[in-house]
Design a protein around this motif. Sequence first.
Motif, PDB file in Angstrom:
ATOM      1  N   GLY A  33       3.219   2.771  -0.268  1.00  0.00           N
ATOM      2  CA  GLY A  33       4.007   2.347   0.875  1.00  0.00           C
ATOM      3  C   GLY A  33       5.482   2.569   0.632  1.00  0.00           C
ATOM      4  N   LEU A  50       3.956  -5.464   2.667  1.00  0.00           N
ATOM      5  CA  LEU A  50       2.933  -4.455   2.371  1.00  0.00           C
ATOM      6  C   LEU A  50       2.130  -4.842   1.131  1.00  0.00           C
ATOM      7  CD1 LEU A  50       4.795  -1.070   3.003  1.00  0.00           C
ATOM      8  CD2 LEU A  50       3.249  -2.294   4.540  1.00  0.00           C
ATOM      9  N   ASP A 381       2.531   2.623   5.320  1.00  0.00           N
ATOM     10  CA  ASP A 381       1.714   1.794   4.438  1.00  0.00           C
ATOM     11  C   ASP A 381       0.674   2.643   3.708  1.00  0.00           C
ATOM     12  OD1 ASP A 381      -0.533   2.167   6.143  1.00  0.00           O
ATOM     13  OD2 ASP A 381      -0.100   0.348   7.287  1.00  0.00           O
TER      14      ASP A 381
END
Length: 565
Positions: A33, A50, A381
Amino acid sequence: MKKLNVVLFHFLCLPIFILFYSNVNAQTYGKNGMVVSDNVLASKVGIDVLKKGGNAIDASIATAFALAVTHPEAGNIGGGGFIVLMKSDGNVTTFDFREKAPLKATPDLFQDADGNLIEGSNHETIKAVGVPGTVAGLYLAHQKYGSLPWPDLVQPAVDLAENGFPMTWGLYQVALRMSELDDAYDIMKNYFRNTEGSVVQPGETWKQPALAKTLSLIRDKGHDGFYKGEVAEEIEAYMKAKGGIITKEDLAKYSAIERKPLKGSYKDFEIYSMAPPSSGGVALIEMMNLMELADLKKIEFNSTTYVHLVAEAMRRAFADRAEHLGDPDFNPELPLDMLTTKEFAKMRFDHIDMSKASLSDTSRYGQLYDGSSTTHFSVVDKDGNAVSLTYTLEHSYGVKMGSSKLGFIFNNEMGDFNPVAGVTNSRGQIGSNPNLIAPEKRMLSSMTPTIVAKDGRPFLIIGSPGGRTIINTVFQTVLNVLEYDMRIDKAIEAMKIHHQWFPDEIRYERHLLSPDTRDALELMGHKLRPVNNLGVLMGISYDPKLGVYIGASDSASKDGGAVGY
């Protein structure tokens, strides 16, 4: 011995400190990410989300609220903007949370008795405030595609506002200027002061308790925490006291919209950007179509021919956008299919004279919208969901007004409407019908959040602030990556120019255009004007060979940074 241990501790920690801050304004790698924003603290907030299992939308929401605390120049809950989302399955959608004109707004809102624009009234008065859209847009995106609980995404911003963070030198320079404003700019005069009334010094902790309280209401009540209840009541009370026209009814009626993206292509790449009321996607796709017709293999980057061609592409796209574009809910016949086609680009390209500059004239249109202090961030992500988000207050710190009880600054976006019907001049004032003021209408924007895809996955996530330069800085950065195969950091830092039809001039970054090129362009009929900087780009690219995301923050950003993991 204790003193020696302290010295050793600082010596051993120094490389860690350098390693962390070397990622600010530099290229950063991450397999799982990446978040690139105008403030490294906000980027870290997004990465933390994340790491906790959140997706790109979750991280974007947390980053946006954190920027409202750490980057008040443009990060906001008092403004509006756009999201472009590419999901891991390859589908793309967008969210429009552009501000709206209040219900009491009229086409002559900023005109005198003779129908002339009152100088400065559409940017510097309380009536310049549009109904804010940021909270509604973030909440709608969360309701549709978020995965973590809403309170968990707002809480980091509450913590930053309540507990404070170290005042940076970048913010401090602004704080000194703002503290000298007169009492008309109520919130800004005291915005950066501590409880003793002194401007917070670099390194000292800056706390924002009023903003923390407002964010807490948004955390607990979502959309209604801003658009109803005590926040809405205080906004209306403040507006009445200052002569503004926004009411609780305006706030209660505001809604963000999920819209279809604009889609274009450049060779093997697919380009997704924002449709109206943003003009960015239309102009970007039109210019990329124009450049695809040129034989760029024979045109050296940054040469006289290159700068001339790019400027002429800009000139045409900006004339088209100002003539045709506005809020689609008020202009149902916008010719988007025409403006973004390869055939239309061919017609425009055929009228470019490679030996001399075209002339801009007031029989056509051309103006950009959005003030220079917009901000952009890019997120991706581990699953390949990607977000390109741009939002703004219009000018730096918006209208520089706001209730001290709420702790945030209002936008001055009403200045993005065409102020006088039918009046178009060489100074950039536009009078075309699609963008005239009307109640509940969204003003035209130049914000250009963009995602470029290849083989069904995000290849480039890019956007920028920059007011009159947003579309052009994004356009040139996309071209740098796709055509000239530049690394993302090099593409962001490469020389940029700007032409917006009116004024009829090329702005170029000082010291980055050779004297010989400048002389040659002037002989071709171009007017040149140097500027210190164009854009503050925040980008992420994907390296398919390494299977890694690469993030870079523009060196023009004082506190920005890419954070990956």
